[in-house]
Write a protein that holds these residues in place. Sequence first.
Motif, PDB file in Angstrom:
ATOM      1  N   LEU A 213       0.761  -1.131   0.012  1.00 63.29           N
ATOM      2  CA  LEU A 213      -0.107   0.041  -0.070  1.00 63.29           C
ATOM      3  C   LEU A 213       0.898   1.211  -0.264  1.00 63.29           C
ATOM      4  O   LEU A 213       1.686   1.429   0.757  1.00 63.29           O
ATOM      5  N   VAL A 214       0.645   1.951  -0.981  1.00 63.83           N
ATOM      6  CA  VAL A 214       1.396   3.327  -1.214  1.00 63.83           C
ATOM      7  C   VAL A 214       0.455   4.456  -0.596  1.00 63.83           C
ATOM      8  O   VAL A 214      -0.542   4.525  -1.470  1.00 63.83           O
ATOM      9  N   GLN A 215       0.715   5.136   0.350  1.00 65.53           N
ATOM     10  CA  GLN A 215      -0.354   6.342   0.550  1.00 65.53           C
ATOM     11  C   GLN A 215       0.187   7.600   0.672  1.00 65.53           C
ATOM     12  O   GLN A 215       1.481   7.812   1.159  1.00 65.53           O
ATOM     13  N   PHE A 216      -0.383   8.682   0.268  1.00 65.23           N
ATOM     14  CA  PHE A 216       0.328  10.172   0.133  1.00 65.23           C
ATOM     15  C   PHE A 216      -0.301  11.025   1.160  1.00 65.23           C
ATOM     16  O   PHE A 216      -1.664  10.794   1.467  1.00 65.23           O
ATOM     17  N   VAL A 217       0.438  11.480   1.969  1.00 71.93           N
ATOM     18  CA  VAL A 217       0.036  12.487   3.005  1.00 71.93           C
ATOM     19  C   VAL A 217       0.654  13.889   2.566  1.00 71.93           C
ATOM     20  O   VAL A 217       1.670  14.057   2.200  1.00 71.93           O
ATOM     21  N   TYR A 243       3.151  -4.728   2.700  1.00 75.12           N
ATOM     22  CA  TYR A 243       3.871  -3.634   3.271  1.00 75.12           C
ATOM     23  C   TYR A 243       3.011  -2.053   3.111  1.00 75.12           C
ATOM     24  O   TYR A 243       2.116  -2.145   2.395  1.00 75.12           O
ATOM     25  N   THR A 244       3.470  -1.087   3.912  1.00 74.36           N
ATOM     26  CA  THR A 244       2.667   0.150   3.823  1.00 74.36           C
ATOM     27  C   THR A 244       3.914   1.202   3.488  1.00 74.36           C
ATOM     28  O   THR A 244       4.749   1.297   4.631  1.00 74.36           O
ATOM     29  N   ILE A 245       4.038   1.845   2.587  1.00 77.04           N
ATOM     30  CA  ILE A 245       4.886   2.941   2.254  1.00 77.04           C
ATOM     31  C   ILE A 245       4.002   4.324   2.235  1.00 77.04           C
ATOM     32  O   ILE A 245       3.122   4.419   1.432  1.00 77.04           O
ATOM     33  N   THR A 246       4.540   5.125   3.167  1.00 75.69           N
ATOM     34  CA  THR A 246       3.919   6.564   3.039  1.00 75.69           C
ATOM     35  C   THR A 246       5.053   7.626   2.485  1.00 75.69           C
ATOM     36  O   THR A 246       5.968   7.740   2.759  1.00 75.69           O
ATOM     37  N   VAL A 247       4.247   8.279   1.540  1.00 76.46           N
ATOM     38  CA  VAL A 247       4.936   9.402   0.884  1.00 76.46           C
ATOM     39  C   VAL A 247       4.403  10.569   1.168  1.00 76.46           C
ATOM     40  O   VAL A 247       3.062  10.837   1.072  1.00 76.46           O
ATOM     41  N   ALA A 248       5.151  11.560   1.442  1.00 78.59           N
ATOM     42  CA  ALA A 248       4.859  12.987   2.031  1.00 78.59           C
ATOM     43  C   ALA A 248       5.059  13.779   0.829  1.00 78.59           C
ATOM     44  O   ALA A 248       6.146  13.642  -0.070  1.00 78.59           O
TER      45      ALA A 248
END
Length: 443
Positions: A213-217, A243-248
């Motif tokens: 999961l790629v999530q944008f914050v 997996y969880t990857i957070t992209v700012a």
Amino acid sequence: MRVAQLLLSSLLCVALFGQAKLESDELQSNVGQASPIPQDGDASREASVEAQKLEYIVGLYEKEASDPVPKGREIKMVSSTGQEFSCVLPTGEAEEEEAEEDLKTMVKRKLLTAFKDQCLVSKNSGYWSYEVCLYKGVTQFHGEQSEDQRVSFSLGNYRKDLDDYPQLDEEDAERPSESAESRKIREALAVETPESVIYAQRYAGGTSGRRTLVQFVCVQQRSRFDGAPGTVIEVKEPREFHYTITVASPHACVSEYSSKSKVPVPKLLTPLKQQCIYMNQGWWNYEFCYNEHVRQFHMETVNTAVSDKETKTKKTTSQTVTTVDFFLGRKTSNSTIRIHKGETPSTSYASQEYYDGTTCDLTNLPRKVEVRYVCDADTTKSRIMSIQETSTCEYILVIATPLICVNETFQPVQPKLLQISCHPSMGSLEKGDKGADDDDDQD
């Protein structure tokens, strides 16, 4: 055919201050730093000035108006060289806006444009590094970044059909045509904090079934990204092969999309549904569950001695229990969200009353609490900022949240751009040209 800077600036002063004619020394005191801005061709010059939150652009044209005259009040102006102009002062009334693009389409389009052909690499995740090629695939690797010198695993390929927009969906969207396999992936890679995520992608079919999961914050400080559209700020593996990857990224801020300014505050707060926010303040703990209740309680650790019959010894076990518990208010049919506009966006807030709390021993009336929502653009999560008992068993609870910041109530006032169109009056152009020729002859 010339339009001098003094002519332009004089007209600008006349438009703003209502004077018919100005000398050059008056021009400096009234206009300050206003100066012409060249446009394509020799036919027009523009200057802008900000006054009373209105930004004016004065357009000077060396030909009579051929297009329809814009709406506004028409006045005559005379430049310092004696040339007469007919100018239209805008009314300031908002014109009908064009239909706005669907918000989800806008978000995806802008992110796709910003991250096109971009691969983000995270090297601060222990033994493993991660390469996120957005809209393509995710790779986990150790060693050199070149493929022939590293050990690597695919964490999945991009699945367009599994995109989500947690902040923009009022409720979980129904997907009647979604396959059982897609539904399984979506549920396995659920967004944990929907209030802070504007857009989420899912990648599936990686090595040994790995999924990501790629999530944008939202992070608004563009200086943090060294020119890149975003950066990986967190990588987690909540369970094996998931997996969880957070992209700012600043492109993940809802304030980037003007459509949200008209969205009502209750809808913006929808991501708070079915979750509770907690705060400890001294002896008391507080629980806020949006559209449900506000609770005040105290917890203590209790030790209990338990006898073991076989060993004939006693063991002590500890557990945390709630010893005091009050409801400060519950949502009722009267718990409508209202907007309170302050003198500035920072002093504005939305409020909601919660009634029918636990009966107060001192007043013999149910407790009640006013919940105030204030904009906090510097965080990605909503939180309880403060709680105050304003009178006996009556409270004000303040929730700081980024969710409402995009609403126009909490946005800084932007100057309106108004154009003053000026065209030479009939016969004025010839007179101005003759004067210019005479000047040349004298030279």
